[in-house]
Design an enzyme around this catalytic site. Structure first.
Site, PDB file in Angstrom:
ATOM      1  N   ASP A 145       0.867  -1.207  -0.210  1.00 45.47           N
ATOM      2  CA  ASP A 145      -0.010  -0.087  -0.051  1.00 45.47           C
ATOM      3  C   ASP A 145       0.901   1.180  -0.148  1.00 45.47           C
ATOM      4  O   ASP A 145       1.925   1.198  -0.440  1.00 45.47           O
ATOM      5  CB  ASP A 145      -0.990  -0.062   1.194  1.00 45.47           C
ATOM      6  CG  ASP A 145      -2.223   0.577   0.761  1.00 45.47           C
ATOM      7  OD1 ASP A 145      -2.409   1.614   0.928  1.00 45.47           O
ATOM      8  OD2 ASP A 145      -3.380  -0.214   0.743  1.00 45.47           O
ATOM      9  N   HIS A 220      -3.722   5.922   3.805  1.00 49.58           N
ATOM     10  CA  HIS A 220      -4.647   4.691   3.256  1.00 49.58           C
ATOM     11  C   HIS A 220      -3.854   3.383   3.665  1.00 49.58           C
ATOM     12  O   HIS A 220      -4.446   2.401   4.198  1.00 49.58           O
ATOM     13  CB  HIS A 220      -4.330   4.894   1.734  1.00 49.58           C
ATOM     14  CG  HIS A 220      -5.335   3.631   1.271  1.00 49.58           C
ATOM     15  ND1 HIS A 220      -5.075   2.343   0.769  1.00 49.58           N
ATOM     16  CD2 HIS A 220      -6.806   3.645   0.788  1.00 49.58           C
ATOM     17  CE1 HIS A 220      -6.038   1.770   0.403  1.00 49.58           C
ATOM     18  NE2 HIS A 220      -7.122   2.566   0.470  1.00 49.58           N
ATOM     19  N   SER A 555     -11.363  -1.005  -0.159  1.00 49.22           N
ATOM     20  CA  SER A 555     -10.068  -1.003   0.409  1.00 49.22           C
ATOM     21  C   SER A 555     -10.280  -1.394   1.845  1.00 49.22           C
ATOM     22  O   SER A 555      -9.384  -2.076   2.357  1.00 49.22           O
ATOM     23  CB  SER A 555      -9.408   0.219   0.412  1.00 49.22           C
ATOM     24  OG  SER A 555      -9.012   0.552  -1.028  1.00 49.22           O
TER      25      SER A 555
END
Length: 777
Positions: A145, A220, A555
């Site tokens: 990520d 994220h 996600s």
């Protein structure tokens, strides 16, 4: 006239010259290409890398040119390399017999307090999967990520034991990241940027806002890592909403972050180079992760460049072949059909649902009618305030009364010190945010948005009263405004409501099946909560509140499944990746935890089907003891690749063994999936499945079938008997149709039960009397 013709001729000659120059430049311009060589032929990674350099040097003419061209050597999980090549060089190297294929580098994009109680994994219950597995201790979750914020409390190692002995990775230092930033919880951190830099030559690493290290700028990566395996953090809330103790699915599992995604200001977001992702996968295989959690998505696969030509899926095949469970996001392009991504049968693909949690926000009209809208408004209560509906906004002789996107078309309409009602059909929050910004700039005090109820994400900042209602409630408010001389409204702070009567839905943005490239392979596989999930983030995140943020997307659903898999891995370390997939699919909830039907949001709300949620919503406790599993190994994946038409040589290099596909080629319907999907049934078809007993040694299972509408399903045998000598049993399924016309998909189920376990797989059947027919009606 002659002068005019001469001018035209000169223009054409100039254009041809420019086009030729452009073509010549494209032929000589070097771009990153991924050269895939299949399963590695040597165990020594240094030897593998040297062979890559030799191959490149023989093409380019010197070792120095090869060193300058080389971006990555993939040498642990598989063999290949990324290098800067011209089109002609790429073609030459692709013609070498040892090369499977060469493709240009591509890009992928980025696709909790209540979640675990909702799924039945309360830490307060001493007799559940969470505590039976010591909360996932010794299991390593790899995350590819945007990096990690190591100082987050979600990665504290209080009460965590020594680093597992099998771990072979490390903690790589870089900008604002020291090797000592890792601990017994965050045991690994690496970053991969060479592919990104090669494709973005103007990117200035010294001026970039992102950190050239494993440190997370975007937030994220930190968010998804903490959902999967974050430690306990007490008293966490989002401005008072969704309060409680925060933790990941496997709070004692270990986290290894592989940063392959980078913030680029010119691109106004985060992008991930496939060559960087491939290197991250290669390193994760080497380091010894047990689970790979990947909340990244590529384009919807609407062409033939999939599976063995998809480097992402190819790299993940090698991870699965090494026993790593790979969990990927299904994408955020729903609710349209055939939008699901990450569709290879060795990938566990995740859809997103809502939680049984909402944030009702009371709207009290002047007639004392109370309407419960949805928002995350945490500011002070807005007392009785004038309520208006902008009439007759005009643009180019068109009227846009009350349309949220047209609020700026009538600047003379006074909104100062008032709450504004508007309607929208937009599915994007950006359009609503602009409307809220205009109302604020005009001196307005609040905004009520009437929108399609499928669009659930919060559209405004939390400090401005911005409340969403559906069209029916919006019309009620409009009727009140038009029937009252001086309409007023009061808006209170949002509250947190959990449990009944809040229902569970497959959220609108969650990408849907059927699988666009291999429709007989059901995708998505499973669903998990992915809406307004509270988890850790980076301080740079614009939604950050005290180190935490509420985000939505597949996600977020993906690491929920990764956390559950980590617990199951601790309980069943000997299981294959396919066994874990089977366990969670065959035991999933097809109703919500309260027994209510699960609906799917879309242009109209409907009861969910396998193309919305795969097997259903993950049920961790049931998945721990599934009774039977539909296991898969290399031969099943070879069967799939043969059925898809890939040649013997390519498959042999992929799997590392000589493979000869049968003639005629096998049926994809016989791949031993925990589902049956028949996209083109004409008369009758018979397929085979094999189940393996992982429950009591002496067991007897009987079949029951809920057939799809107009479809006959006959299972032989109807009873399966297991004992110490008979662990696996095969059965056939004969499926025939009574329909006389082409139909859409109808759904049913096939269940094996021993009175304790119910092993359920979804059935999806489409009748195609006229084959290969496109129905445009």
């Amino acid at each position: 006239m002659r002068s005019f013709r001469s001018s035209i001729l000169l223009v054409l000659l100039s254009l041809i010259t420019v086009l030729n120059a452009t073509r010549a430049r494209s032929e000589t311009e070097s771009k990153v290409h991924i050269v895939y060589l299949g399963e590695k032929k040597h165990h020594d990674p240094e030897f593998v890398t040297e062979s890559h350099h030799q191959m490149l040097a023989s093409l380019l003419g010197s070792k120095k040119d090869a060193d300058d061209s080389m971006v990555y050597s993939y040498r642990h999980g598989f063999s290949g390399f990324a290098a800067k090549l011209t089109k002609s060089q790429a073609k030459k190297i692709a013609d070498l017999p040892e090369v499977v294929h060469v493709i240009p580098d591509g890009f992928h994009e980025l696709a909790t307090t209540r979640t675990w109680e909702y799924l039945g994994l309360s830490s307060a219950n001493p007799k559940n999967l969470l505590n039976d597995t010591n909360m996932g201790d010794q299991v390593i979750i790899g995350v590819i990520d945007t990096g990690v914020w190591p100082e987050s409390e979600s990665f504290n190692d209080n009460g965590v034991g020594p680093i597992p002995r099998k771990w072979k990775g490390g903690c790589e230092s870089g900008e604002n990241f020291r090797s000592t930033d890792c601990n017994r919880k965050l045991i690994g951190a690496k970053y991969f940027i060479n592919g990104f830099l090669a494709e973005n030559k103007g990117f200035n690493t010294t001026e970039s806002r992102d950190y050239i290290s494993a440190r997370d700028f975007d937030g994220h990566g930190t968010h998804v890592a903490s959902i999967a395996g974050g430690s306990f953090v007490p008293n966490v809330s989002y401005k008072g909403l969704a309060g409680g103790t925060l933790r990941g699915g496997a709070p004692r599992a270990r986290i290894a972050m592989y940063k392959a995604c980078w913030f680029h200001e010119e691109l106004k977001g985060v992008t991930c180079s496939d060559s960087d992702i491939m290197k991250a996968i290669d390193e994760a295989i080497h380091d010894g992760v047990d689970v790979l959690s990947i909340s990244l998505v590529g384009q919807i696969p609407l062409n033939s460049e999939t599976d063995i030509r998809d480097e992402f899926a190819t790299g993940l095949f090698h991870a699965v072949a090494k026993g790593i469970v790979v969990v990927c996001a299904g994408g955020n392009d729903g609710p349209a059909a055939q939008t699901v991504v990450n569709i290879a049968p060795w990938i566990l693909t995740v859809a997103a649902t809502t939680l049984d949690r909402s944030f009702p926000t009371p709207i009290t009209l002047g007639n004392n009618k109370v309407i419960l809208g949805q928002a995350t408004y945490t500011g002070p209560e807005l007392g009785l305030t004038s309520l208006v509906y902008p009439e007759n906004a005009r643009n180019n002789n068109e009227t846009f009364s009350g349309v949220c996107e047209s609020l700026n078309l009538n600047p003379n309409y006074t909104m100062a010190m008032k709450v504004v009602l508007c309607f929208t059909a937009s599915r994007t929050n950006a359009a609503i945010s602009r409307a809220a910004s205009f109302v604020k700039a005009a001196g307005g005090l609040g905004l009520i948005i009437s929108r399609n109820p499928v669009y659930t994400l919060s559209p405004c900042n939390d400090d401005f009263p911005c409340v969403a209602v559906d069209y029916e409630l919006g019309t009620d408010i409009l009727s009140y405004i038009r029937s009252t001389r001086s309409p007023v409204v009061k808006i209170q702070r949002s509250r947190t409501l959990s449990g009944q009567p809040v229902g569970t839905k497959v959220v609108n943005f969650s990408s849907r099946g059927p699988n666009s490239m291999s429709p007989a392979i059901l995708k998505p596989d499973i669903a998990a909560p992915g809406v307004r999930i509270l988890a850790a983030t980076s301080p740079n995140d614009t939604l950050n509140v005290g180190g935490f943020a509420m985000l939505s997307g597949t996600s977020m659903a993906t690491p929920v499944i990764s956390g559950v898999i980590a617990l199951l891995k601790a309980l069943h370390p000997e299981w294959s990746p396919a066994a874990f997939r089977s366990a969670i699919v065959t035991t999933a909830w097809r109703t919500d935890p309260f027994g209510e039907q699960i609906f799917a949001e879309g242009s109209s709300r409907k009861v969910s089907d396998p193309f919305d949620y795969g097997g259903g919503i993950v049920n961790p406790e049931k998945a721990a003891e599934p009774g039977l599993i539909y296991d898969m190994g290399p031969q099943d994946y070879i069967l799939y690749l043969c059925s898809a038409g890939y040649n013997d040589s390519s498959i042999s290099q992929l799997v590392g063994q000589i493979t000869v596909c049968s003639n005629p080629k096998p049926s994809v319907l016989d791949v031993n999936l925990p589902s049956i999907t028949i996209p083109n049934l004409k008369d009758e078809v018979t397929l085979t499945r094999t189940v393996t007993n992982v429950g009591l040694v002496d067991s007897v299972y009987k079949v029951s079938v809920e057939p799809p509408l107009g479809v006959r399903v006959v299972v032989t045998p109807e009873t399966l008997v297991f004992n110490s000598k008979t662990i696996s049993v095969s059965f056939t399924v004969r499926v025939s149709t009574t329909h006389k016309i082409n139909t859409g998909y109808y759904f049913g189920s096939l269940t094996w039960t021993d009175s304790v376990h119910n092993v359920v797989i979804p059935l999806s059947v489409r009748t195609q009397i006229l084959q290969n027919y496109y129905d445009e009606n």
